[in-house]
Design an enzyme around this catalytic site. Structure first.
Site, PDB file in Angstrom:
ATOM      1  N   ARG A 149     102.933  -5.822  36.831  1.00 51.84           N
ATOM      2  CA  ARG A 149     103.924  -4.753  36.696  1.00 51.84           C
ATOM      3  C   ARG A 149     104.234  -4.158  38.069  1.00 51.84           C
ATOM      4  NH1 ARG A 149     102.014  -0.692  34.965  1.00 51.84           N
ATOM      5  NH2 ARG A 149      99.884  -1.312  34.505  1.00 51.84           N
ATOM      6  N   TYR A 202     107.787 -11.269  34.543  1.00 48.55           N
ATOM      7  CA  TYR A 202     106.388 -11.051  34.217  1.00 48.55           C
ATOM      8  C   TYR A 202     106.131  -9.971  33.159  1.00 48.55           C
ATOM      9  CZ  TYR A 202     101.443 -11.083  34.548  1.00 48.55           C
ATOM     10  OH  TYR A 202     100.126 -11.215  34.216  1.00 48.55           O
ATOM     11  N   GLY A 248     104.793  -6.952  31.366  1.00 52.81           N
ATOM     12  CA  GLY A 248     105.337  -5.625  31.097  1.00 52.81           C
ATOM     13  C   GLY A 248     106.697  -5.362  31.731  1.00 52.81           C
ATOM     14  N   LYS A 269     105.602  -2.419  27.093  1.00 60.07           N
ATOM     15  CA  LYS A 269     105.459  -1.129  27.741  1.00 60.07           C
ATOM     16  C   LYS A 269     106.776  -0.353  27.786  1.00 60.07           C
ATOM     17  CE  LYS A 269     101.148  -1.574  28.047  1.00 60.07           C
ATOM     18  NZ  LYS A 269     100.382  -2.309  28.986  1.00 60.07           N
ATOM     19  N   HIS A 322      98.819   4.407  24.836  1.00 60.99           N
ATOM     20  CA  HIS A 322      98.267   3.171  25.417  1.00 60.99           C
ATOM     21  C   HIS A 322      96.832   3.019  24.899  1.00 60.99           C
ATOM     22  CE1 HIS A 322      97.485   0.780  29.432  1.00 60.99           C
ATOM     23  NE2 HIS A 322      97.757  -0.022  28.424  1.00 60.99           N
ATOM     24  N   SER A 335      95.085   0.198  32.349  1.00 67.26           N
ATOM     25  CA  SER A 335      95.280  -1.251  32.379  1.00 67.26           C
ATOM     26  C   SER A 335      94.070  -1.944  32.997  1.00 67.26           C
ATOM     27  CB  SER A 335      96.530  -1.582  33.188  1.00 67.26           C
ATOM     28  OG  SER A 335      97.641  -0.942  32.597  1.00 67.26           O
ATOM     29  N   CYS A 359      91.038  -2.078  31.949  1.00 69.52           N
ATOM     30  CA  CYS A 359      89.813  -1.271  31.898  1.00 69.52           C
ATOM     31  C   CYS A 359      89.080  -1.403  30.567  1.00 69.52           C
ATOM     32  CB  CYS A 359      90.117   0.185  32.195  1.00 69.52           C
ATOM     33  SG  CYS A 359      90.550   0.449  33.928  1.00 69.52           S
ATOM     34  N   LYS A 398      90.340  -2.350  27.051  1.00 70.65           N
ATOM     35  CA  LYS A 398      90.837  -2.150  25.688  1.00 70.65           C
ATOM     36  C   LYS A 398      90.701  -3.425  24.846  1.00 70.65           C
ATOM     37  CE  LYS A 398      94.862  -0.720  26.965  1.00 70.65           C
ATOM     38  NZ  LYS A 398      94.541  -0.775  28.405  1.00 70.65           N
ATOM     39  N   THR A 399      91.198  -4.548  25.385  1.00 70.23           N
ATOM     40  CA  THR A 399      91.139  -5.795  24.611  1.00 70.23           C
ATOM     41  C   THR A 399      89.681  -6.118  24.263  1.00 70.23           C
ATOM     42  OG1 THR A 399      93.134  -6.607  25.668  1.00 70.23           O
ATOM     43  CG2 THR A 399      91.724  -8.252  24.633  1.00 70.23           C
ATOM     44  N   ASN A 400      88.797  -5.940  25.246  1.00 70.69           N
ATOM     45  CA  ASN A 400      87.379  -6.221  25.005  1.00 70.69           C
ATOM     46  C   ASN A 400      86.803  -5.340  23.908  1.00 70.69           C
ATOM     47  OD1 ASN A 400      85.801  -8.138  27.085  1.00 70.69           O
ATOM     48  ND2 ASN A 400      87.701  -7.374  27.986  1.00 70.69           N
ATOM     49  N   ASP A 453      96.267  -2.698  22.574  1.00 71.95           N
ATOM     50  CA  ASP A 453      96.973  -2.135  23.728  1.00 71.95           C
ATOM     51  C   ASP A 453      97.803  -0.888  23.410  1.00 71.95           C
ATOM     52  OD1 ASP A 453      97.391  -2.560  26.611  1.00 71.95           O
ATOM     53  OD2 ASP A 453      99.485  -2.908  26.115  1.00 71.95           O
ATOM     54  N   ARG A 492      97.064 -13.984  32.564  1.00 71.45           N
ATOM     55  CA  ARG A 492      97.036 -13.483  31.180  1.00 71.45           C
ATOM     56  C   ARG A 492      97.146 -14.601  30.157  1.00 71.45           C
ATOM     57  NH1 ARG A 492      97.021  -7.520  30.337  1.00 71.45           N
ATOM     58  NH2 ARG A 492      96.918  -6.777  32.466  1.00 71.45           N
ATOM     59  N   ARG A 507      87.644   3.873  34.712  1.00 72.49           N
ATOM     60  CA  ARG A 507      86.713   3.145  35.564  1.00 72.49           C
ATOM     61  C   ARG A 507      86.222   4.100  36.631  1.00 72.49           C
ATOM     62  NH1 ARG A 507      86.591  -2.666  36.492  1.00 72.49           N
ATOM     63  NH2 ARG A 507      87.958  -3.316  34.820  1.00 72.49           N
ATOM     64  N   ASN A 530      78.763  -1.648  23.972  1.00 76.44           N
ATOM     65  CA  ASN A 530      79.537  -0.411  23.796  1.00 76.44           C
ATOM     66  C   ASN A 530      79.485   0.061  22.341  1.00 76.44           C
ATOM     67  OD1 ASN A 530      80.178  -0.365  26.510  1.00 76.44           O
ATOM     68  ND2 ASN A 530      82.085  -1.521  26.236  1.00 76.44           N
TER      69      ASN A 530
HETATM   70  P1  GTP Z   1      95.468  -4.289  29.821  1.00 81.71           P
HETATM   71  O1  GTP Z   1      95.816  -5.454  28.977  1.00 81.71           O
HETATM   72  O2  GTP Z   1      95.877  -4.435  31.247  1.00 81.71           O
HETATM   73  O3  GTP Z   1      95.959  -2.994  29.263  1.00 81.71           O
HETATM   74  O4  GTP Z   1      93.846  -4.251  29.954  1.00 81.71           O
HETATM   75  P2  GTP Z   1      92.663  -3.884  28.941  1.00 81.71           P
HETATM   76  O5  GTP Z   1      92.431  -2.401  28.965  1.00 81.71           O
HETATM   77  O6  GTP Z   1      92.880  -4.499  27.618  1.00 81.71           O
HETATM   78  O7  GTP Z   1      91.380  -4.522  29.672  1.00 81.71           O
HETATM   79  P3  GTP Z   1      90.481  -5.788  29.268  1.00 81.71           P
HETATM   80  O8  GTP Z   1      89.736  -5.562  27.970  1.00 81.71           O
HETATM   81  O9  GTP Z   1      91.306  -7.000  29.347  1.00 81.71           O
HETATM   82  O10 GTP Z   1      89.403  -5.783  30.435  1.00 81.71           O
HETATM   83  C1  GTP Z   1      89.761  -5.908  31.780  1.00 81.71           C
HETATM   84  C2  GTP Z   1      88.590  -6.237  32.651  1.00 81.71           C
HETATM   85  O11 GTP Z   1      87.531  -5.302  32.463  1.00 81.71           O
HETATM   86  C3  GTP Z   1      88.010  -7.616  32.352  1.00 81.71           C
HETATM   87  O12 GTP Z   1      87.777  -8.273  33.565  1.00 81.71           O
HETATM   88  C4  GTP Z   1      86.731  -7.323  31.630  1.00 81.71           C
HETATM   89  O13 GTP Z   1      85.784  -8.339  31.848  1.00 81.71           O
HETATM   90  C5  GTP Z   1      86.298  -5.963  32.188  1.00 81.71           C
HETATM   91  N1  GTP Z   1      85.561  -5.167  31.167  1.00 81.71           N
HETATM   92  C6  GTP Z   1      85.957  -4.904  29.901  1.00 81.71           C
HETATM   93  N2  GTP Z   1      85.029  -4.177  29.221  1.00 81.71           N
HETATM   94  C7  GTP Z   1      84.022  -3.960  30.094  1.00 81.71           C
HETATM   95  C8  GTP Z   1      82.756  -3.259  29.995  1.00 81.71           C
HETATM   96  O14 GTP Z   1      82.389  -2.694  28.962  1.00 81.71           O
HETATM   97  N3  GTP Z   1      81.983  -3.236  31.129  1.00 81.71           N
HETATM   98  C9  GTP Z   1      82.370  -3.851  32.283  1.00 81.71           C
HETATM   99  N4  GTP Z   1      81.549  -3.781  33.330  1.00 81.71           N
HETATM  100  N5  GTP Z   1      83.541  -4.532  32.411  1.00 81.71           N
HETATM  101  C10 GTP Z   1      84.348  -4.580  31.337  1.00 81.71           C
HETATM  102  C1  SPV Z   2      99.017  -3.404  31.201  1.00 82.39           C
HETATM  103  O1  SPV Z   2      99.269  -3.542  32.415  1.00 82.39           O
HETATM  104  O2  SPV Z   2      98.564  -2.333  30.731  1.00 82.39           O
HETATM  105  C2  SPV Z   2      99.221  -4.538  30.267  1.00 82.39           C
HETATM  106  C3  SPV Z   2      99.902  -5.745  30.775  1.00 82.39           C
HETATM  107  O3  SPV Z   2      98.871  -4.419  29.104  1.00 82.39           O
HETATM  108  S1  SPV Z   2     101.639  -5.553  30.850  1.00 82.39           S
HETATM  109  O4  SPV Z   2     102.216  -6.151  29.645  1.00 82.39           O
HETATM  110  O5  SPV Z   2     102.107  -6.286  32.035  1.00 82.39           O
HETATM  111  O6  SPV Z   2     101.976  -4.160  30.901  1.00 82.39           O
HETATM  112 MN    MN Z   3      97.909  -2.348  28.711  1.00 85.57          MN
END
Ligand code: GTP
Ligand code: SPV
Ligand code: MN
Length: 592
Positions: A85, A213, A215, A222, A242, A264, A266, A268-270, A291, A380, A411, A507
């Site tokens: 983005r 790309y 977002g 977004k 978000h 972003s 940080c 969420k997906t995890n 997301d 991605r 973070r 977590n």
């Molecule tokens: P966007 O799609 O950009 O909005 O990101 P997101 O918030 O969904 O983040 P995502 O879950 O993809 O995690 C991003 C990065 O953070 C990855 O490299 C993960 O490995 C790392 N990560 C996620 N959860 C944790 C955690 O609990 N601890 C640590 N140390 N790293 C984490």
């Molecule tokens: C973010 O950056 O928070 C994302 C990826 O989820 S994007 O679709 O590029 O915004």
């Molecule tokens: Mn996001």
């Protein structure tokens, strides 16, 4: 599939495609301006998708991955200057600068429209213009909202098909309702100096140029579901956030839904699809969204939430069978990988994935660790949500799911404890507004710099943050069953630079406590910054973690932090709700 040749275009033909006059007229205006060779109205069918994929395989925009290990999976390499983005060229174009606020870049709407007109002039010559009707949220949900994206990128079309409810059903809803968000997108020449992402909230309109790309280009995500939707939500009395939405089912079969906002990249997906530690036998985790979350008070006073999206556009690096097995399992088929590396047997690969060795990097060059990583840091995957083993069919529920707790988090290497509970809804709004986080590769710019990112919405709020916090505060009057608000931090580091909390599946241990608190099952230790758990109430069996250190409140350091938060909030001047400073003063007074 409706294909209309531009040359033979006449209004009768378009009439057969849609009965909506506004849509017809708008497509016609865009056709005149951009001069495409063809116009294609997307219906969303499998055949249409296959034709688009075939076209891109033909011109190299997509590369087929191993049919044996990854059937139906493709690799896309974006332009190397177009990988994230672009916040510095993302604008909110309201007539008054103040309405966009210090949190946004602002441009006067007439000026912005003129600038974009120049860029769009003739930009689709030699290309096909795709009309992409989509619905954000379940097709039959009153909380859902529709849009139409016009784009000259077939990559955008196939991604929008996974990320939204795209095609005929969405068009039918638009024809029924009459209103839709207009999004115009052209990849232009992918020139970073001719790249703009403009939002006109009052016209429910988005104009994006020069990027293909994520977002920047998948306008449902977004641009619509956060920037435009947050603006709409304010006037209509709901929230566009978000946030992930995850359901936690205990062994007794009771499910609680938690919504969580982290910036972003940080986590969420995890968190949305975590696998609990072995101790949590009999617990289940259900993914509703990873997301974006739209929520509003239901008749029962609780907040009810839908995920407006239908797919994941997730960060690839770091995704492994140890960190996020559910994500990995979702990616075995029908997925698009953007900017990852490739192994000798044609499998997608990224840093942290597994022991395989890539042969090609994300730019398509032979992989050389000296040159850089195989996968771009913000590479991605795009995949339909239904392929996730933890997918919750509640993601299709028209009224959404009731939210038991809200979590904010960033973070933060230092200072911020593992978890804090807000003292009240109002103090929770301050906790959200005080969020800060190290920047990540999700946006162009320096990585690892701590910046304020209120509610993880810094890049995504379509109006002045001061008004946004007032809107959040107003929910105290709209409902008497609001969920408790928490702040979490998985990213504390020790002196040696090691993460102090194991994170990922573990977590779950914090979420369990959060849910217990929401049910009033355990007490807290009140402190100046909020309620802290008693160490014995968080299950750390089997972990080698210094929970005491993670739950410490350093008074002096917090006094400094609160003054920095005050300075930040004061930028918003007279528009800042008084309540925010009242909450802040209370924390400062309690810190002593
Ligand atoms: P966007 O799609 O950009 O909005 O990101 P997101 O918030 O969904 O983040 P995502 O879950 O993809 O995690 C991003 C990065 O953070 C990855 O490299 C993960 O490995 C790392 N990560 C996620 N959860 C944790 C955690 O609990 N601890 C640590 N140390 N790293 C984490
Ligand atoms: C973010 O950056 O928070 C994302 C990826 O989820 S994007 O679709 O590029 O915004
Ligand atoms: Mn996001």
């Amino acid at each position: 599939m409706h294909s209309v040749r531009a040359g033979a275009y006449n209004s009768d033909e378009v009439l057969t495609v849609t009965s909506n006059e506004i849509l017809k007229q708008w497509v016609d205006e865009v056709r005149e301006l951009t001069q495409p060779d063809n116009i294609h109205w997307c219906c969303g069918s499998d055949e249409e998708n296959q034709q688009l994929v075939n076209g891109m395989l033909g011109n190299g925009e997509l590369i087929e991955l191993s049919k044996e290990t990854h059937p139906g999976c493709y690799l896309h390499r974006s332009d190397p200057d177009d990988v994230a983005r672009v916040e510095h060229v993302t604008f909110i174009c309201t007539p008054e600068r103040e309405d966009a606020g210090p949190n946004n870049h602002w441009m006067e709407p007439t000026e912005a429209k003129a600038k974009m007109r120049d860029l769009y002039d003739g930009c689709m010559q030699g290309r096909t213009l795709y009309v992409v009707p989509y619905c954000m949220g379940p097709i039959d949900s009153p909380l859902s909202r529709c849009g139409v994206e016009i784009t000259d990128s077939p990559y955008v079309v196939v991604n929008m098909r996974m990320m939204t409810r795209m095609g005929s059903a969405a068009l039918a809803r638009i024809e029924r309702e009459g209103t839709f968000v207009k999004g115009l997108h052209s990849i232009g020449e992918l020139d970073p100096d001719r790249r703009f992402i403009m939002h006109f909230p009052e016209d429910l309109m988005i104009q994006s140029f020069g990027s293909g790309y994520g977002g920047n280009a998948l306008l449902g995500k977004k641009c619509h579901a956060l920037r435009i939707a947050s603006f709409q939500a304010r006037s209509e009395g709901w929230l566009a956030e978000h946030m992930l939405i995850v359901g936690i089912e205990n062994p007794q079969g009771e499910t609680h839904y938690v919504a969580a906002a982290f910036p972003s990249a940080c986590g969420k997906t995890n968190l949305a699809m975590l696998i609990p530690p072995a101790e949590y036998d009999g617990w289940k985790v259900w993914t509703v969204g990873d997301d974006i979350c739209w929520m509003q008070p239901g008749e029962d006073g609780r907040l009810w939430a839908i995920n407006p999206e239908a797919g994941f556009f997730g960060v690839a690096p770091g995704t492994s069978k140890n960190t996020n097995p559910n994500a990995l399992a979702s990616l075995n088929s029908n997925a698009i990988f953007t900017n990852v590396g490739v192994t000798a047997d044609n499998q997608p690969w990224w840093e942290g994935k597994d022991e395989m060795v890539p042969v090609t990097d994300w730019r398509g060059n032979p992989y050389d660790p000296e040159v850089g990583p195989a996968a771009q840091a913000n590479s991605r995957f795009t995949v339909p949500m239904k392929q996730c083993p933890s997918y919750s069919d509640k993601a299709e529920a028209p009224r959404g799911v009731p939210i038991s707790a809200i979590m904010f988090g960033g973070r933060r290497e230092r200072l911020v404890p593992l978890v804090i509970e807000s003292k009240s809804w109002q103090h929770g709004v301050l906790l959200g507004a005080s969020m800060a986080s190290e920047t990540t590769a999700a946006a162009i710019g320096e990585v690892g710099v701590v910046r304020r990112d209120p509610m993880a919405m810094k890049p995504f709020c379509g109006y002045n943050f001061a008004d946004y916090w007032a809107h959040w505060l107003s929910f105290a009057d709209r409902s008497n069953h609001l969920p408790p608000i928490f702040h979490v931090n998985w990213f504390r580091k020790d002196e040696a630079g090691q993460f102090m909390w194991p994170g990922f599946g573990d977590n779950m241990r914090v979420i369990e406590w959060v849910i217990k608190r929401s049910k009033g099952e355990v007490d807290i230790k009140p402190t100046a910054i909020g309620g802290m758990p008693h160490s014995s109430d968080i299950n750390v069996n089997g972990l080698d973690t210094d929970l005491g250190a993670l739950l410490e409140v350093d008074r002096d350091a917090w006094s400094v932090e609160m003054e920095q938060i005050r300075e930040y909030l004061e930028q918003y001047g007279d528009r800042l709700p008084n309540q925010m400073l009242k909450e802040l003063d209370q924390v400062v007074a309690d810190l002593g």
